[in-house]
Design an enzyme around this catalytic site. Structure first.
Site, short mmCIF file in Angstrom:
data_model
loop_
_atom_site.label_atom_id
_atom_site.label_comp_id
_atom_site.label_asym_id
_atom_site.label_seq_id
_atom_site.Cartn_x
_atom_site.Cartn_y
_atom_site.Cartn_z
N LYS A 1 -61.07 41.76 -25.44
CA LYS A 1 -61.15 40.02 -24.92
C LYS A 1 -62.10 39.57 -26.35
CE LYS A 1 -60.87 35.76 -23.81
NZ LYS A 1 -59.67 34.54 -24.43
N CYS B 1 -65.93 47.08 -25.55
CA CYS B 1 -66.80 47.85 -24.62
C CYS B 1 -67.33 47.05 -23.67
CB CYS B 1 -67.86 48.95 -25.25
SG CYS B 1 -66.96 50.14 -26.16
N GLU C 1 -48.72 39.54 -27.37
CA GLU C 1 -49.91 39.86 -26.96
C GLU C 1 -49.54 40.28 -25.57
OE1 GLU C 1 -53.35 38.19 -27.63
OE2 GLU C 1 -52.65 36.25 -27.19
N ARG D 1 -63.42 42.26 -20.73
CA ARG D 1 -63.07 41.99 -22.48
C ARG D 1 -61.99 43.50 -22.46
NH1 ARG D 1 -68.69 41.08 -23.83
NH2 ARG D 1 -69.19 42.66 -25.18
N TRP E 1 -63.29 50.76 -24.92
CA TRP E 1 -62.06 50.09 -25.22
C TRP E 1 -62.21 51.65 -26.52
CZ3 TRP E 1 -60.84 48.72 -29.95
CH2 TRP E 1 -59.98 48.20 -30.21
N ASN F 1 -71.48 50.10 -26.97
CA ASN F 1 -70.64 49.28 -27.82
C ASN F 1 -71.21 49.17 -28.98
OD1 ASN F 1 -68.55 47.05 -27.81
ND2 ASN F 1 -70.23 45.42 -27.19
N GLY F 2 -69.69 48.92 -29.99
CA GLY F 2 -69.97 49.35 -31.28
C GLY F 2 -69.62 50.47 -32.00
N HIS G 1 -35.94 32.62 -46.87
CA HIS G 1 -36.57 33.40 -48.12
C HIS G 1 -36.35 35.22 -47.09
CE1 HIS G 1 -37.27 30.54 -50.46
NE2 HIS G 1 -37.22 29.39 -49.60
N GLU H 1 -48.56 30.78 -33.42
CA GLU H 1 -49.64 31.14 -32.08
C GLU H 1 -47.96 31.28 -30.45
OE1 GLU H 1 -52.56 30.77 -31.09
OE2 GLU H 1 -52.60 30.89 -29.35
N LYS I 1 -48.87 34.48 -28.62
CA LYS I 1 -48.35 34.69 -27.17
C LYS I 1 -47.33 35.44 -26.71
CE LYS I 1 -52.09 33.51 -26.20
NZ LYS I 1 -52.71 32.45 -27.35
C1 AGP Z 1 -55.68 35.86 -28.62
O1 AGP Z 1 -54.92 35.23 -27.77
C2 AGP Z 1 -56.13 36.62 -28.58
N1 AGP Z 1 -56.89 37.07 -27.56
C3 AGP Z 1 -56.97 37.16 -30.16
O2 AGP Z 1 -56.10 36.73 -31.51
C4 AGP Z 1 -58.64 35.89 -30.52
O3 AGP Z 1 -57.96 34.25 -30.34
C5 AGP Z 1 -59.58 36.76 -31.42
O4 AGP Z 1 -59.18 37.65 -31.23
C6 AGP Z 1 -60.46 35.57 -31.45
O5 AGP Z 1 -61.32 35.85 -30.57
P1 AGP Z 1 -62.75 34.29 -30.40
O6 AGP Z 1 -61.90 33.45 -30.92
O7 AGP Z 1 -63.10 35.30 -30.09
O8 AGP Z 1 -63.42 34.96 -32.11
#
Ligand code: AGP
Length: 608
Positions: A603, A2, A487, A27, A74, A98-99, A503, A480, A484
């Site tokens: 975000k 949010c 997501e 965000r 969100w 927010n929270g 395994h 990673e 990527k």
């Molecule tokens: C990665 O593409 C994501 N957006 C997510 O995994 C992100 O890295 C994670 O939420 C950590 O965020 P931060 O680095 O702002 O703590």
């Protein structure tokens, strides 16, 4: 997560609130709303979906007034819908939040029993109920908010408008960030510096537990005990950044292409040209006495931490523990006073990482924040910080944040190696020079991305699943890559260390499964090569990521390849991140998914 913003101004606020919401879009959100005070009466408009939908609705049903609040939601409690969007309101207040309110069920039961009519499924509405009841009890707005927040468990940043108080917003925070911006005969309040960037260059951050009363000509802060306090006014550096896509179609690709500059800026911030070594003056601890490094992070930042483990253990011979922030404090970690705990976070606001930092501080551990946002809560609370100079990262998929984190970790490994004399100085200087050379190597690599676009379209786009494998420091790069892809394109993807294939995961191999093999020509190459052959023997489609020599060796087995520049093993993870990001981007592009704001993601993850 949010985003919130509020204005106590002297002109119609709706257009400004909507444009501030636009800046908060990065965000992640699923609905939005605004409210304003028109001659002291609350007017509001809410909508499910994008800000553009809210904008259209406001055009139809205008919200008038010079004092207002706004929100991007969100969903945590209750589906994304107009009824659950914020502002939540009663006949006397409108509130954005927010929270997460953890004790909302108990409070909802209590106020339902008292006759309060809840109209949403949100946890937020209990705050509205609390404040409304306190006002009815005769408390003034500030006292009503203060008493209400004492009853809340969980995290919150709130902004409240009051019917009959035409020149006032009250804000409060615990856990979630909130900042006040100072204008000329107008005041602003919002979730972060970026939200306030178009309004002002002067801001104050609320401390945890603070309450703030905003009028257009004055701001009053109160601490968690209700005592009046002053909060320092600082420059809002976010003001100078534009968050435009420029010549690019999406923020993700723009940010991928910004990496050479971001890496150069980041490395130059810690590189001492005179000595050719790393300047660790920002770290006020005796690095020779560090017995262990504990790195705590989430998501992409956690993958950077995993690469750092290879570097720090290999070059500086210090044991490194890696933890996912959400697990760290619940597993009763054994920490000694000579541990250096590093908290990695692009946003600097990730709730679990912040909680882990506070846990370490409480236990007397030395803390270092590695953040991209210098005014973030983690930056402010850690004993010291190393800042990635990536500039604002808007796309939910982290790209330049990751590679700049890698650069800082590589520099940290070299600084530790120097202080602990685990590598000869000329060797350290040589390695520092390799980091210095990365931006131009990256620049060249980024000139040729069509072949990756073709692989995305021909091989990956129609896959249901994908696997990424690698060994050594390429293993986190495989993780990673998988993150990527999943997501941004919603293709189910997993990363494994290549040695793990036998395994279990090898059972998944069939002709429809693309397997991205991350194989720099290093000491692991032969072993990864064997794993690749085992996959090919079972019909898997291998996309081989290696240098020319590696690809030449593999060519008769593989379906496609991505040619990488010849680089030393030390810096390979930084370069090999690029094809992972670009493949995900082009796959998402081919599938037509919204890679900048993928579904369900935010975000900045400010709740647990
Ligand atoms: C990665 O593409 C994501 N957006 C997510 O995994 C992100 O890295 C994670 O939420 C950590 O965020 P931060 O680095 O702002 O703590």
């Amino acid at each position: 997560m949010c985003g919130i913003v509020g204005i106590v101004g002297n002109k119609e606020v709706a257009p400004f609130l909507l444009s501030a919401l636009k800046r908060l879009e990065y965000r992640g959100y699923d609905s939005a709303g605004i409210a304003a005070l028109n001659n002291g009466k609350i007017e509001y408009c809410r909508s499910k979906g994008k800000i553009s939908a809210l904008k259209d609705k406001v055009a139809q049903y205008p919200v008038a007034g010079t004092v207002g609040i706004a929100h991007t939601r969100w969903a945590t409690h209750g589906v994304p819908s107009e009824a659950n969007a914020h502002p939540q309101f009663s006949d006397t207040v409108a509130l954005v939040h927010n929270g997460i309110i953890e004790n909302y069920e108990a409070l909802k039961a209590e106020f339902s029993a008292k006759g309060y009519n809840f109209t949403s499924e949100t946890d937020t509405e209990v705050i509205v109920a609390l404040i409304t009841f306190n006002l009815k009890e005769g408390l003034k707005p500030k006292e009503a908010v203060y008493q209400s927040i004492q009853r809340l468990e969980g995290s919150f940043a709130i902004e409240v408008l009051f019917d009959g108080y035409p020149d006032m917003i009250i804000g409060a925070r615990r856990g979630s960030p909130l900042a006040v911006g100072y204008g000329d005969d107008e005041m602003f309040i919002g979730s972060d510096a970026l939200a306030l960037a178009e309004f002002t260059t002067k801001i104050s951050y609320l401390e945890d537990g603070d309450l703030v009363v905003l009028h257009k000509d004055k701001v009053e802060f109160f601490d968690e005990k209700g005592n009046p306090v002053q909060r320092e006014i600082v420059a809002n550096h976010a003001s100078s950044f534009t968050i435009e896509k420029g010549e690019f179609r999406h923020f993700m690709i723009k940010e991928i292409f910004e990496q050479p500059k971001a890496i150069e800026d980041t490395f130059c911030s810690v590189y001492d040209k005179e000595t050719g070594l790393i300047n660790s003056a920002n770290i006020p601890f005796d690095l020779t006495k560090v017995s262990r490094v504990a790195i705590i992070a989430c998501g992409t930042s956690l993958h950077a931490a995993m690469v750092a483990k290879y570097w720090i253990e290999t070059y500086a011979k210090v044991p490194v523990d890696i933890d996912s922030s959400s697990e760290f404090r619940y597993r009763n970690p054994v920490l000694d006073k000579d541990t250096l705990a590093v908290f990695v976070s692009q946003s600097g606001e990730t709730a679990d990482t912040l909680a882990a930092l506070r846990y370490c501080k409480k236990h007397g551990i030395k803390t270092l924040g590695m953040v991209n946002v210098p005014a973030s809560t983690i930056a402010r609370e850690a004993d010291c910080i190393l800042q990635t100079m990536a500039g604002p990262e808007v796309s939910v998929a982290a790209t330049k944040a990751f590679t700049t984190q890698l650069v800082l970790f590589a520099a940290l490994a070299l600084a530790l190696a120097e202080k602990r004399e685990t590598l000869p100085l000329p060797e350290i200087k040589k390695m520092a020079k390799m980091l210095l050379d990365i931006p131009s190597i990256m620049q060249d690599f980024l000139k040729e991305t069509e072949s990756i676009d073709k692989i995305a379209k021909d091989i990956v786009k129609d896959a249901v699943n994908a696997l990424y494998i690698g060994r050594g420091s390429s293993y986190p790069i495989a993780l990673e890559g998988a993150l990527k892809l999943k997501e941004t394109s919603y293709i189910h993807a997993e990363g494994y260390s290549a040695g793990e294939m036998k395994h279990g995961p090898i059972a998944l191999v069939d002709q429809g499964l693309p397997i991205i093999v991350v194989a720099p020509f290093d000491k692991y190459f032969e072993k990864t090569f064997s794993n690749m052959q085992e996959i090919v023997a079972r019909g898997g489609k291998v996309i081989f990521v290696s240098n020319k020599k590696g690809i030449a060796a593999a060519i008769k087995h593989i379906t496609a390849s991505i040619a990488m520049p010849d680089v030393n093993t030390f810096v390979a993870p930084i370069l090999y991140s690029l094809p992972m990001q670009i493949l995900a981007y082009y796959t998402a592009l081919a599938k037509g998914t919204d890679m900048d704001q993928p579904r369900n993601l935010a975000k900045s993850v400010t709740v647990e």
